[in-house]
Design a protein around this motif. Structure first.
Motif, PDB file in Angstrom:
ATOM      1  N   ARG A  53       0.406   5.699   0.352  1.00  0.00           N
ATOM      2  CA  ARG A  53       0.396   4.670  -0.779  1.00  0.00           C
ATOM      3  C   ARG A  53      -0.689   4.660  -1.786  1.00  0.00           C
ATOM      4  NH1 ARG A  53       2.527  -0.356   3.020  1.00  0.00           N
ATOM      5  NH2 ARG A  53       4.402   0.636   3.782  1.00  0.00           N
ATOM      6  N   GLY A  54      -1.553   5.656  -1.371  1.00  0.00           N
ATOM      7  CA  GLY A  54      -2.827   5.895  -1.961  1.00  0.00           C
ATOM      8  C   GLY A  54      -3.755   4.841  -1.828  1.00  0.00           C
ATOM      9  N   LEU A  55      -3.805   4.201  -0.611  1.00  0.00           N
ATOM     10  CA  LEU A  55      -4.877   3.227  -0.425  1.00  0.00           C
ATOM     11  C   LEU A  55      -6.137   3.512   0.538  1.00  0.00           C
ATOM     12  CD1 LEU A  55      -2.462   0.228   0.260  1.00  0.00           C
ATOM     13  CD2 LEU A  55      -3.410   0.886  -1.685  1.00  0.00           C
ATOM     14  N   GLY A  63     -13.889  11.619   8.210  1.00  0.00           N
ATOM     15  CA  GLY A  63     -13.305  10.355   8.340  1.00  0.00           C
ATOM     16  C   GLY A  63     -12.472   9.812   7.436  1.00  0.00           C
ATOM     17  N   THR A  64     -12.158   8.665   7.400  1.00  0.00           N
ATOM     18  CA  THR A  64     -11.160   7.764   6.513  1.00  0.00           C
ATOM     19  C   THR A  64     -12.015   7.152   5.518  1.00  0.00           C
ATOM     20  OG1 THR A  64      -9.912   7.915   8.544  1.00  0.00           O
ATOM     21  CG2 THR A  64      -9.238   6.423   6.660  1.00  0.00           C
ATOM     22  N   PHE A  65     -11.245   7.108   4.234  1.00  0.00           N
ATOM     23  CA  PHE A  65     -12.092   6.374   3.171  1.00  0.00           C
ATOM     24  C   PHE A  65     -11.191   5.886   2.332  1.00  0.00           C
ATOM     25  CE2 PHE A  65     -14.041  10.383   4.286  1.00  0.00           C
ATOM     26  CZ  PHE A  65     -15.324  10.108   4.093  1.00  0.00           C
ATOM     27  N   VAL A  66     -11.789   4.669   1.601  1.00  0.00           N
ATOM     28  CA  VAL A  66     -10.925   3.685   1.222  1.00  0.00           C
ATOM     29  C   VAL A  66     -10.404   4.395  -0.486  1.00  0.00           C
ATOM     30  CG1 VAL A  66     -10.968   1.583  -0.221  1.00  0.00           C
ATOM     31  CG2 VAL A  66     -12.058   1.793   1.972  1.00  0.00           C
ATOM     32  N   GLY A  67      -9.230   4.308  -0.797  1.00  0.00           N
ATOM     33  CA  GLY A  67      -8.973   4.445  -2.073  1.00  0.00           C
ATOM     34  C   GLY A  67      -8.151   5.853  -1.837  1.00  0.00           C
ATOM     35  N   GLU A  68      -7.475   6.362  -3.250  1.00  0.00           N
ATOM     36  CA  GLU A  68      -6.883   7.622  -3.425  1.00  0.00           C
ATOM     37  C   GLU A  68      -8.030   8.859  -3.106  1.00  0.00           C
ATOM     38  OE1 GLU A  68      -4.774   7.883  -6.913  1.00  0.00           O
ATOM     39  OE2 GLU A  68      -3.075   7.059  -6.000  1.00  0.00           O
ATOM     40  N   ARG A  69      -7.677   9.886  -2.554  1.00  0.00           N
ATOM     41  CA  ARG A  69      -8.423  11.148  -2.389  1.00  0.00           C
ATOM     42  C   ARG A  69      -9.009  11.301  -3.981  1.00  0.00           C
ATOM     43  NH1 ARG A  69      -8.836  14.538   1.370  1.00  0.00           N
ATOM     44  NH2 ARG A  69      -7.030  14.008   2.415  1.00  0.00           N
ATOM     45  N   PRO A  70     -10.227  11.589  -4.024  1.00  0.00           N
ATOM     46  CA  PRO A  70     -11.025  11.606  -5.336  1.00  0.00           C
ATOM     47  C   PRO A  70     -10.851  12.972  -5.762  1.00  0.00           C
ATOM     48  CG  PRO A  70     -12.639  11.882  -3.535  1.00  0.00           C
ATOM     49  CD  PRO A  70     -11.221  11.315  -3.082  1.00  0.00           C
ATOM     50  N   PRO A 110       9.000  -1.048  -8.741  1.00  0.00           N
ATOM     51  CA  PRO A 110       8.954  -2.096  -7.828  1.00  0.00           C
ATOM     52  C   PRO A 110       7.676  -2.474  -6.984  1.00  0.00           C
ATOM     53  CG  PRO A 110      11.025  -1.485  -8.242  1.00  0.00           C
ATOM     54  CD  PRO A 110      10.178  -0.368  -8.754  1.00  0.00           C
ATOM     55  N   ALA A 111       7.422  -0.944  -6.212  1.00  0.00           N
ATOM     56  CA  ALA A 111       6.375  -1.144  -5.345  1.00  0.00           C
ATOM     57  C   ALA A 111       4.923  -1.424  -6.033  1.00  0.00           C
ATOM     58  CB  ALA A 111       6.338   0.112  -4.586  1.00  0.00           C
ATOM     59  N   ASP A 112       4.797  -0.704  -7.023  1.00  0.00           N
ATOM     60  CA  ASP A 112       3.491  -0.899  -7.916  1.00  0.00           C
ATOM     61  C   ASP A 112       3.310  -2.366  -8.230  1.00  0.00           C
ATOM     62  OD1 ASP A 112       2.855   1.874  -7.891  1.00  0.00           O
ATOM     63  OD2 ASP A 112       4.215   2.036  -9.634  1.00  0.00           O
ATOM     64  N   ARG A 113       4.428  -3.000  -8.768  1.00  0.00           N
ATOM     65  CA  ARG A 113       4.187  -4.396  -8.953  1.00  0.00           C
ATOM     66  C   ARG A 113       4.207  -5.374  -8.183  1.00  0.00           C
ATOM     67  NH1 ARG A 113       8.303  -1.861 -12.802  1.00  0.00           N
ATOM     68  NH2 ARG A 113      10.007  -2.661 -11.507  1.00  0.00           N
ATOM     69  N   GLU A 114       4.598  -5.124  -6.940  1.00  0.00           N
ATOM     70  CA  GLU A 114       4.471  -5.759  -5.727  1.00  0.00           C
ATOM     71  C   GLU A 114       2.962  -5.789  -5.295  1.00  0.00           C
ATOM     72  OE1 GLU A 114       5.704  -5.913  -0.902  1.00  0.00           O
ATOM     73  OE2 GLU A 114       7.009  -4.954  -2.405  1.00  0.00           O
ATOM     74  N   HIS A 141      -7.344  -1.462  -9.924  1.00  0.00           N
ATOM     75  CA  HIS A 141      -7.096  -0.032  -9.822  1.00  0.00           C
ATOM     76  C   HIS A 141      -5.459   0.050  -9.478  1.00  0.00           C
ATOM     77  CE1 HIS A 141      -7.391   3.455  -7.201  1.00  0.00           C
ATOM     78  NE2 HIS A 141      -8.311   3.803  -8.004  1.00  0.00           N
ATOM     79  N   ALA A 142      -4.960  -0.778  -8.906  1.00  0.00           N
ATOM     80  CA  ALA A 142      -3.457  -0.825  -8.884  1.00  0.00           C
ATOM     81  C   ALA A 142      -2.675  -0.848 -10.116  1.00  0.00           C
ATOM     82  CB  ALA A 142      -2.773  -2.346  -8.378  1.00  0.00           C
ATOM     83  N   ILE A 143      -3.274  -1.672 -11.128  1.00  0.00           N
ATOM     84  CA  ILE A 143      -2.683  -1.051 -12.527  1.00  0.00           C
ATOM     85  C   ILE A 143      -2.925   0.178 -13.050  1.00  0.00           C
ATOM     86  CG2 ILE A 143      -2.867  -1.804 -15.034  1.00  0.00           C
ATOM     87  CD1 ILE A 143      -3.257  -4.567 -13.848  1.00  0.00           C
TER      88      ILE A 143
END
Length: 235
Positions: A53-55, A63-70, A110-114, A141-143
């Motif tokens: 979901r790009g989170l 390791g594991t990082f927050v957000g989409e792969r930069p 719909p998933a984006d808007r949720e 960021h979701a927008i």
């Protein structure tokens, strides 16, 4: 709700409540398993969903990082941070983010808007300013992700990393946002415009929201803020 989705939500709540920012590294899997009282396989299943979901993004050995792969060159980001001022950031946001809201109204799923709706709700529920700012960042960021334009997203993420690396010095007189905090209604208006696929109104609402935000912040800055106040007035 399936067990994996419950765990996904618990991880998201942890990220928000502990103030992790975009590209921050999460604790090692062993530590997260202990904290969440789950098995390694359960954790990895939830992380895989978050990554899809790009989170979050994961890098073997790092390791594991927050957000989409930069796709950012972090050296360039550090250079920009030292070359620009907060008013520069504000003026660029006024150009980029209304257009992202317009595109989100056109292309969001719909998933984006949720996701946008969930972030706006979490802003209202934030127990302190740090949590509010984390969820507010996720809202914007979701927008940006919902616009479905990778090049726009690249510029947004560059701007966002620079913005979050700067010291803004905004004074806080309360421990958390007041229940009538103006950004709550502004978020709702942006969200509703995107949900209604009203692209022009979405752009307008985002611009008004940024006017409101920087109208509060800029008066406390140095005289260079005047350039951006002029930009806001004229836009």
């Amino acid at each position: 709700m399936p067990k994996t989705e419950i765990l996904v939500q618990r991880i998201r709540d942890t990220i928000a409540s502990e103030g992790y920012a975009h590209n921050d590294r999460l604790p090692p899997e062993r530590e997260m398993c202990t904290k969440l009282n789950v098995t390694r396989n359960q954790l990895r299943g939830a992380l895989a969903r978050l990554e899809s979901r790009g989170l979050i993004w994961r890098h073997v050995g790092r390791g594991t990082f927050v957000g989409e792969r930069p796709v950012l060159n972090l050296d360039d980001v550090l250079y920009l941070r030292d070359q620009v001022t907060p008013p520069h950031v504000a003026s660029v946001r006024l150009v980029i983010e209304p257009e992202l809201a317009r595109l989100a109204a056109m292309h969001s799923t719909p998933a984006d808007r949720e996701e946008i709706h969930a972030c706006a709700s979490r802003c209202r529920e934030a127990p302190d300013w740090r949590s509010y700012e984390a969820w507010d960042n996720k809202f914007h960021h979701a927008i940006a992700r919902s616009a479905k334009n990778k090049l726009f997203l690249y510029y947004f993420e560059t701007l966002n990393v620079v913005r979050r690396s700067m010291v803004w010095g905004q004074p806080r007189k309360t421990s958390k946002p007041d229940k009538n905090y103006s950004s709550f209604l502004e978020h709702d208006q942006i969200k509703q415009a995107i949900e209604g696929k009203d692209r022009d109104f979405a752009a307008h609402c985002m611009k008004q929201h940024l006017h409101s935000v920087y109208g509060r912040i800029l008066p406390s800055m140095d005289e260079t803020a005047g350039d951006v106040r002029a930009t806001i007035k004229d836009s």
